[in-house]
Design an enzyme around this catalytic site. Structure first.
Site, PDB file in Angstrom:
ATOM      1  N   HIS A 174       0.822  -1.224   0.000  1.00  0.00           N
ATOM      2  CA  HIS A 174       0.000   0.000   0.000  1.00  0.00           C
ATOM      3  C   HIS A 174       0.850   1.265   0.000  1.00  0.00           C
ATOM      4  O   HIS A 174       0.327   2.356  -0.211  1.00  0.00           O
ATOM      5  CB  HIS A 174      -0.922  -0.002   1.228  1.00  0.00           C
ATOM      6  N   ASP A 386       3.682   9.584  -0.699  1.00  0.00           N
ATOM      7  CA  ASP A 386       2.518   8.833  -0.214  1.00  0.00           C
ATOM      8  C   ASP A 386       2.176   7.771  -1.249  1.00  0.00           C
ATOM      9  O   ASP A 386       2.149   8.064  -2.457  1.00  0.00           O
ATOM     10  CB  ASP A 386       1.323   9.792  -0.034  1.00  0.00           C
TER      11      ASP A 386
HETATM   12  P1  ADP Z   1      -2.708   6.517   5.397  1.00  0.00           P
HETATM   13  O1  ADP Z   1      -3.041   5.158   4.866  1.00  0.00           O
HETATM   14  O2  ADP Z   1      -1.259   6.863   5.312  1.00  0.00           O
HETATM   15  O3  ADP Z   1      -3.258   6.760   6.770  1.00  0.00           O
HETATM   16  P2  ADP Z   1      -4.671   7.628   3.504  1.00  0.00           P
HETATM   17  O4  ADP Z   1      -5.053   9.038   3.205  1.00  0.00           O
HETATM   18  O5  ADP Z   1      -4.426   6.793   2.307  1.00  0.00           O
HETATM   19  O6  ADP Z   1      -3.411   7.637   4.476  1.00  0.00           O
HETATM   20  O7  ADP Z   1      -5.799   6.931   4.337  1.00  0.00           O
HETATM   21  C1  ADP Z   1      -6.278   7.444   5.551  1.00  0.00           C
HETATM   22  C2  ADP Z   1      -7.628   6.803   5.812  1.00  0.00           C
HETATM   23  O8  ADP Z   1      -7.946   6.895   7.198  1.00  0.00           O
HETATM   24  C3  ADP Z   1      -8.758   7.457   5.046  1.00  0.00           C
HETATM   25  O9  ADP Z   1      -9.562   6.455   4.491  1.00  0.00           O
HETATM   26  C4  ADP Z   1      -9.515   8.229   6.115  1.00  0.00           C
HETATM   27  O10 ADP Z   1     -10.902   8.335   5.876  1.00  0.00           O
HETATM   28  C5  ADP Z   1      -9.280   7.343   7.304  1.00  0.00           C
HETATM   29  N1  ADP Z   1      -9.414   8.105   8.531  1.00  0.00           N
HETATM   30  C6  ADP Z   1      -9.015   9.355   8.769  1.00  0.00           C
HETATM   31  N2  ADP Z   1      -9.334   9.714  10.007  1.00  0.00           N
HETATM   32  C7  ADP Z   1      -9.907   8.653  10.568  1.00  0.00           C
HETATM   33  C8  ADP Z   1     -10.441   8.388  11.838  1.00  0.00           C
HETATM   34  N3  ADP Z   1     -10.412   9.274  12.784  1.00  0.00           N
HETATM   35  N4  ADP Z   1     -10.981   7.164  12.064  1.00  0.00           N
HETATM   36  C9  ADP Z   1     -11.016   6.232  11.095  1.00  0.00           C
HETATM   37  N5  ADP Z   1     -10.505   6.427   9.872  1.00  0.00           N
HETATM   38  C10 ADP Z   1      -9.967   7.617   9.623  1.00  0.00           C
HETATM   39  O1  F6P Z   2      -1.690   2.450   4.345  1.00  0.00           O
HETATM   40  C1  F6P Z   2      -0.506   2.393   5.036  1.00  0.00           C
HETATM   41  C2  F6P Z   2      -0.717   1.972   6.475  1.00  0.00           C
HETATM   42  O2  F6P Z   2       0.496   1.783   7.098  1.00  0.00           O
HETATM   43  C3  F6P Z   2      -1.507   0.708   6.676  1.00  0.00           C
HETATM   44  O3  F6P Z   2      -0.793  -0.495   6.523  1.00  0.00           O
HETATM   45  C4  F6P Z   2      -1.951   0.944   8.058  1.00  0.00           C
HETATM   46  O4  F6P Z   2      -3.004   0.155   8.487  1.00  0.00           O
HETATM   47  C5  F6P Z   2      -2.302   2.434   8.053  1.00  0.00           C
HETATM   48  O5  F6P Z   2      -1.370   2.998   7.205  1.00  0.00           O
HETATM   49  C6  F6P Z   2      -2.294   3.084   9.427  1.00  0.00           C
HETATM   50  O6  F6P Z   2      -1.089   2.831  10.103  1.00  0.00           O
HETATM   51  P1  F6P Z   2      -0.994   1.970  11.447  1.00  0.00           P
HETATM   52  O7  F6P Z   2      -1.600   0.624  11.167  1.00  0.00           O
HETATM   53  O8  F6P Z   2       0.458   1.908  11.750  1.00  0.00           O
HETATM   54  O9  F6P Z   2      -1.784   2.733  12.456  1.00  0.00           O
END
Ligand code: ADP
Ligand code: F6P
Length: 479
Positions: A174, A386
């Site tokens: 990812h 990212d």
């Molecule tokens: P990463 O995987 O690095 O966290 P992304 O932008 O690809 O970054 O994904 C973040 C995801 O987490 C999004 O789907 C967003 O809706 C979700 N997200 C953000 N804030 C919250 C939260 N407070 N609780 C659950 N999911 C969340």
């Molecule tokens: O999308 C990347 C990622 O590291 C996922 O594998 C992971 O679940 C998410 O971001 C949030 O990070 P973490 O699991 O370390 O809270």
């Protein structure tokens, strides 16, 4: 040694087994009460809805130490089987906080902070990968498909193949796969490549990621990849591993539906009213992570205000920083840095009751998140690197009025698809500042034209298509 599934009833080849570090749920005991709730992060947000309705089991960690008291995991959620892999405090520290998030995470994100390599942490990574592989080997029905996810579990495909050669194994990363010049730093680079090559299909977010991986197999393992395949020697001669780009999408229709909900629309109005009088709301939503470029956008916004490129009575900003990996040193430093910066900017540019930047360091519910997407005129997504960035796609899917704009870093996977966003180089503060001013001055028709194009992309390349394409390629339905 090969392992047979312990339950003969488990011989249902159409059953999908998902293996990911995190389960799609986590136990929370906070002001909203003690409960299992959806875990944050891109992987869970993307995959969990796409599995709804198909026979699947998800193997993962609950997010807490096995010694902690918590109610037993539910056996299933909406038909999705849930199987926990308990981890000890030591394993969490060394495998998760240490090797996964202190070595691999920064290395794979262009080493924007210096990765730290520690032998005991790699040992713990191998040990925990073996736990996940053993659980999958025990549960996967004969001849079934196992889909392994992300950088925390890169050794699992080979471990699983050694135990269960009857399985079809897919792996999806990812996050970015770095250029070989960076990847070559890793003391255990060969083990990681061998681990991944245990899969039948290795998927990446972008073509660059796939090309970087193929280049690493050539440079560091003396393999000879051709096209989208690399042949790996084994006892029967060789095995062909397929490699490709499968950019992940989101559940666009569910964001669209939530954004049409009148209670959520009313909440969006309320958010705007609570924030005071302004024309344009700029929004950032990220896990509080040093890869996300939160500081960069805060600086560009505040310099824009200070230099008169942006009018303080016209614009305001909301930054939501979701707490993340709080035991890892670099995450403590980034929190201190960001909060110092917000304090300085508000001290210099805010007024009583009217800060230049509204800042929240907390998790928000999905409903509140969509209300924020609806309330905001401009989404700022400025990571230094990212894999994809799902927040950008979620904002677009929520813009049911076809208004609003996305300012998007060229170093996200999403920038390859969302070409009608305002694409920026997050290292170029001058350029970013000018882009913010240009967006603020753009006629609504121009923004709407872009948003229509963005929405077409997000709805066409949604998560359902991603799952179908990856699994069809893995299972041989796609040439
Ligand atoms: P990463 O995987 O690095 O966290 P992304 O932008 O690809 O970054 O994904 C973040 C995801 O987490 C999004 O789907 C967003 O809706 C979700 N997200 C953000 N804030 C919250 C939260 N407070 N609780 C659950 N999911 C969340
Ligand atoms: O999308 C990347 C990622 O590291 C996922 O594998 C992971 O679940 C998410 O971001 C949030 O990070 P973490 O699991 O370390 O809270």
């Amino acid at each position: 040694m090969t392992t047979a599934p312990s339950d003969p009833e488990a011989a249902r080849p159409n059953q999908l087994v998902v293996v990911a570090n995190r389960l799609p749920i986590e136990y929370a005991d906070d002001s909203t009460g003690a409960t299992w709730r959806r875990a944050p992060g891109g992987l869970v947000s993307a995959l969990e809805p796409a599995l709804a309705g198909r026979p699947a089991t998800w193997i993962g960690w609950s997010g807490r130490a096995s010694a902690e008291s918590e109610p037993p995991l539910p056996e299933e959620i909406d038909g999705l089987g849930i199987v926990g892999v308990p981890l000890t405090d030591g394993q969490i520290e060394q495998f998760y906080e240490g090797f996964s998030n202190g070595a691999l995470w920064p290395l794979y994100h262009d080493a924007v902070v210096t990765p730290s390599y520690h032998r005991p942490e790699y040992m713990a990574y191998r040990e925990v990968n073996a736990l996940f592989a053993a659980k999958a080997a025990e549960l996967a029905p004969v001849g079934s498909t196992v889909w392994v996810h992300d950088y925390q579990l890169q050794l699992v495909p080979k471990m699983l193949r050694d135990a269960r050669p009857d399985l079809r194994i897919g792996f999806f990363l990812h996050i970015p796969f770095p250029p070989v010049e960076l990847f070559a730093q890793l003391p255990w680079r060969r083990q990681i490549l061998e681990g991944l090559l245990g899969a039948d299909l290795v998927g990446f977010q972008t073509h660059d990621g796939a090309l970087n991986f193929l280049a690493a197999t050539r440079r560091l393992m003396a393999l000879d990849p051709g096209g989208d395949r690399v042949n790996v020697p084994d006892e029967d001669g060789y095995r062909s591993v397929r490699v490709g780009a499968f950019p992940i999408g989101i559940d666009a229709t569910s964001f669209d539906a939530m954004a049409r909900n009148t209670a959520i629309q009313a909440r969006a109005e309320e958010i705007r009213a609570e924030m005071g009088g302004f024309r344009l709301l700029f929004l950032g939503v990220d896990r509080l992570d040093y890869t996300k470029g939160i500081d960069v956008r805060l600086r560009a916004f505040s310099e824009g205000l200070a230099e008169g490129l942006l009018d303080p009575s016209d614009v305001t900003m909301l930054q939501v920083a979701v707490p993340s990996r709080e035991n890892v040193d670099d995450y403590q430093h980034i929190r201190d840095d960001i909060e110092l910066l917000v304090g300085r900017i508000n001290g210099d540019l805010g007024r009583v009751g009217d800060p230049a930047i509204h800042y929240l360091h907390q998790s928000v519910t999905r409903e509140e998140l969509v209300a924020m997407y609806l309330a905001a005129d401009v989404l700022l997504v400025t990571p230094l690197r990212d894999g994809m960035n799902l927040v950008a796609k979620e904002y677009v899917a929520s813009r049911v009025q076809e208004s609003g704009a996305v300012v998007l870093s060229e170093f996200t996977g999403a920038a390859q698809q969302l070409t009608d966003a305002f694409i920026v180089n997050p290292y170029d503060i001058e350029g970013l500042k000018r882009t913010l001013a240009a967006v603020a001055a753009s006629p609504p028709e121009e923004l709407s034209r872009r948003m229509v194009a963005l929405r077409t992309n997000v709805f066409e390349d949604d998560v359902d298509r991603w799952v179908r394409t990856f699994l069809a390629t893995l299972e041989g339905h796609v040439p």
